[in-house]
Design an enzyme around this catalytic site. Structure first.
Site, PDB file in Angstrom:
ATOM      1  N   SER A 111       0.873  -1.156   0.000  1.00  0.00           N
ATOM      2  CA  SER A 111       0.000   0.000   0.000  1.00  0.00           C
ATOM      3  C   SER A 111       0.915   1.212   0.000  1.00  0.00           C
ATOM      4  O   SER A 111       1.700   1.393   0.919  1.00  0.00           O
ATOM      5  CB  SER A 111      -0.883  -0.013   1.241  1.00  0.00           C
ATOM      6  OG  SER A 111      -1.597   1.187   1.308  1.00  0.00           O
ATOM      7  N   ARG A 112       0.840   2.010  -1.086  1.00  0.00           N
ATOM      8  CA  ARG A 112       1.859   3.049  -1.226  1.00  0.00           C
ATOM      9  C   ARG A 112       1.562   4.282  -0.392  1.00  0.00           C
ATOM     10  O   ARG A 112       2.458   5.027  -0.082  1.00  0.00           O
ATOM     11  CB  ARG A 112       1.998   3.441  -2.700  1.00  0.00           C
ATOM     12  CG  ARG A 112       2.684   2.348  -3.477  1.00  0.00           C
ATOM     13  CD  ARG A 112       2.815   2.677  -4.947  1.00  0.00           C
ATOM     14  NE  ARG A 112       2.965   1.439  -5.679  1.00  0.00           N
ATOM     15  CZ  ARG A 112       2.239   1.069  -6.715  1.00  0.00           C
ATOM     16  NH1 ARG A 112       1.304   1.877  -7.169  1.00  0.00           N
ATOM     17  NH2 ARG A 112       2.436  -0.084  -7.311  1.00  0.00           N
ATOM     18  N   VAL A 113       0.305   4.524  -0.066  1.00  0.00           N
ATOM     19  CA  VAL A 113       0.015   5.738   0.695  1.00  0.00           C
ATOM     20  C   VAL A 113      -0.680   5.472   2.021  1.00  0.00           C
ATOM     21  O   VAL A 113      -0.681   6.322   2.897  1.00  0.00           O
ATOM     22  CB  VAL A 113      -0.848   6.729  -0.117  1.00  0.00           C
ATOM     23  CG1 VAL A 113      -0.083   7.233  -1.306  1.00  0.00           C
ATOM     24  CG2 VAL A 113      -2.149   6.107  -0.537  1.00  0.00           C
TER      25      VAL A 113
END
Lengths: 508, 189
Positions: free
Chosen positions: A365-367
């Site tokens: 999950s990048r953010v």
């Protein structure tokens, strides 16, 4: 049904008295050719790409191709009764769908027509199906979590409000289950949910609706359905229509929304079908050249709006089905690159009983990390690394070599972690419970509990702690922090002792 | 109906000959007759389209039938289409030619649909009104369709001005179906 005949009569009378015959000026075209849901039209010289048309039989169409003297039109609805020579009227507007709070709890098709037999939906608000995504200035970073209620996701691949998180995996790996659990978990969290079913069996959708009703999720959920038996154009616009309905809540009511697109690979297939029939040139895997744009413009509409814009959000959970784990196929790579992370589901894990079958190693999950609650971040921070080390050691341990004590401890800890991350379907868990059990595991309190008892332990532990230490749990839930770590540790170790003595008695 | 490239090429050739020799009106009329005959006489069309019959015999047949009745240019034109195996496009070429002549002569075809035969004076009034707004010579095409019940529909190219009773009733039906009933109780079970 109660019908007030007098009232209806008066309405009809009023309508007839007040009716003014007006000249209707419109531009029409003639159908030259029709078939497979596509019509070729002659005339309508001023038609624009994307314009809505109304055919003689009442079906709607969208102009997709504007050629030298013909138009390529996709038909939304009944195309079998359209014949050569029929006329189609230009409506001078782009495709729009009715929106509004009246849709809550309903099952509708992409044009807003109810499918659940609960009567017509009365709303006078419409929104364009294709809407430009907000620009940079209208956005703010994702900072509020969207709790899925699933331990392995909330701890390691957290999702924030306004994020786009892809759920990807082979068939029968529990992709829909994750989305459904997430929607069920939004109860009481003031998030309006949209479940867009594209190209699925009607029976599958009916089962999902039933589950929502059973768990009281329909109160805040809208289901948009384009079944596999619906025309391809309807399946193609379904996610855009669902998104438009969600945008109403986000822009006009400043609410948080969640959109599940289940699934985009079927939408891509529908778009491929109509593109090929419109004679657009095929590209890789016969998908049209703009298939990337088709998905990117949809997912780009997910946003956390800035406070000036009202602060609403639209979280997207697109689902992609892979074939035999092939993530490097065209559509999966496209959508992976568009989204802010992916939850990858493995059939191998699913079969070996690890459900949800989230492959922790390649799910990211990048953010969402910025939006995770403090304690969760603290105690789940090492989870990913621990699990990776565990898998490495596990492979090594299988060779049957003698292990030193430290390695054995690490292995035992890993096994317990894997066990703890298992979770049943339709049983989403609150953040405080998740934090409590993950705290207990990562801080080593569970090391003495035997592996077979972990599941029982979890159940009893969570029940006991909510009953006897409700105020602590409430505090974790509201602040997202464990204030008195030592005190909380004592609570856990006390319960472990009690549990151990009880299981010893049971054994003897 | 739709002007394919081939028909446009033939039509523009014929059109240019017509302009050069000032024969456009004659071409329009005579090719119309040929196109009508082809549409009505299936056997003739079959004969012309048949692959088994030599082009020579088709051409001599055309000369026998049409020479003297038709302009020589047109007879030659039909023979050329036979030579190039394009005889099946004649009606399409006629359609394209008309469109070119319409543009050249600043004409506009208008279809008027009514439920009963309209008075000459009314037609004249409609014609004048349309001619004034479009600044074009109007050719009126009358059509009687009882299904529109009353009023008239005027079609100018793609533009349709619908003042028919059928449309009014249709609209009223829609309005009544979608109008809001004051009490919501009507849908209560």
């Amino acid at each position: 049904m109660r019908i007030k005949a007098d009232e209806i009569k008066s309405i009809i009378k009023k309508e007839i008295e007040g009716y003014k015959s007006e000249l209707e000026v419109s531009e029409v075209g003639t159908v030259l050719q029709v078939g497979d849901g596509i019509a070729k039209l002659y005339g309508l010289g001023n038609a624009m790409a994307g314009e809505m048309l109304e055919f003689q039989n009442g079906a709607y169409g969208i102009v997709l191709n504007v050629e030298e003297d013909t138009l390529g039109v996709v038909i939304l609805g009944d195309y079998l009764s359209i014949k050569e020579g029929h006329t189609a009227k230009g409506l001078n507007r782009i495709l729009a769908t009715p929106v509004g709070d009246e849709f809550r709890g309903r099952v509708v098709d992409p044009l807003g027509i109810p499918l659940d037999g609960k009567g017509p939906i009365k709303t006078d608000k419409i929104r364009p199906v294709e809407f430009l995504a907000p620009g940079i200035a209208d956005r703010q970073p994702v900072n509020i979590p969207l709790q899925t209620g699933i331990k392995s996701i909330d701890s390691m691949t957290p999702i924030g409000r306004g994020q786009r998180e892809l759920i990807i995996g082979d068939r029968k790996t529990g992709k829909t289950a994750i989305a459904v659990d997430t929607i069920i978990n939004q109860k009481g969290k003031d998030v309006i949910c949209f479940y867009v079913a594209i190209g699925q069996k009607a029976s599958t959708v009916a089962a999902v609706v039933e589950k929502f009703e059973k768990h009281g999720a329909m109160d805040y959920t809208v289901i948009v359905v384009a079944n596999s038996s619906d025309p391809a154009p309807l399946q193609y616009i379904a996610p855009y229509a669902g998104c438009a309905m969600a945008e109403y809540y986000m822009y006009d009511e400043n609410k948080d929304t969640l959109c599940v697109y289940d699934d985009l690979s079927k939408q891509a297939n529908a778009y491929r079908q109509l593109s090929l029939l419109l004679r657009r040139p095929p590209g890789r895997e016969a998908y049209p050249g703009d298939i990337f744009y088709c998905h990117s413009r949809l997912l780009e509409r997910s946003v956390k709006l800035s406070d000036e814009m009202g602060g609403g959000s639209l979280t997207a959970l697109p689902i992609i089905e892979t074939q035999e784990g092939e993530v490097s196929a065209y559509i999966p790579t496209n959508v992976i690159s568009i989204t802010d992370g992916q939850i990858y589901l493995q059939p191998g894990l699913f079969a070996s009983g690890i459900r949800p079958a989230v492959d922790v190693g390649i799910s990211v999950s990048r953010v969402g990390g910025n939006a995770q609650v403090k304690s969760m971040k603290k105690y789940a921070g090492s989870l990913r690394l621990d699990l990776a080390q565990y898998r490495e050691l596990e492979a090594f341990a299988q060779m049957g070599t003698e292990l030193d004590a430290a390695t054995q401890t690490q292995l035992d800890r890993g096994r317990r972690l894997v066990e703890i991350l298992k979770q049943g379907q339709y049983a989403p868990m609150s953040v405080s419970k998740q934090i409590a059990i993950i705290f207990a595991t990562t801080e080593g309190y569970l090391d003495e509990v035997s592996l077979d008892d972990i599941h029982d332990f979890e159940e009893q532990f969570l029940m006991s702690i909510t009953e006897s230490h409700g105020e602590v749990m409430d505090e974790i839930q509201s602040t997202g922090k464990i204030d008195d770590v030592q005190g909380f540790g004592e609570i856990v170790s006390d319960f472990v002792k009690k549990f151990m003595s009880k299981s010893k008695i049971n054994e003897s | 109906m739709v002007g394919s490239n081939v028909q446009n090429v033939y039509a523009s050739a014929l059109f240019e000959i017509g302009v050069d020799n000032n024969l456009l009106i004659q071409f329009e009329e005579e090719l119309g007759v040929v196109s009508d005959i082809l549409a009505e006489e299936g056997d003739l069309k079959l004969y012309l389209d048949s692959q088994g019959i030599s082009k020579e015999s088709k051409k001599s047949f055309i000369s026998r039938v049409f020479s003297g009745n038709l302009n020589d240019f047109l007879v030659n034109f039909i023979k050329v289409t036979i030579d190039n195996d394009r005889q099946h496009l004649i009606s399409g070429i006629y359609y394209s030619l008309i469109q070119m002549i319409d543009v050249e002569m600043n004409r506009q075809r208008v279809t008027i649909i009514s439920s009963i035969k309209l008075d000459e004076s009314i037609l004249e009034r409609i014609k004048d009104a349309v001619a004034k707004t479009l600044a074009k010579n109007i050719i009126i095409d009358e059509l009687i369709d009882e299904l529109i019940l009353g009023g008239i529909i005027i079609k100018i190219g793609d533009l349709v001005i619908d003042g028919s009773l059928a449309k009014d009733l249709q609209n009223m039906k829609k309005k009544l179906l979608y109008c809001k009933v004051r009490s919501d109780g009507i849908y209560e079970d």
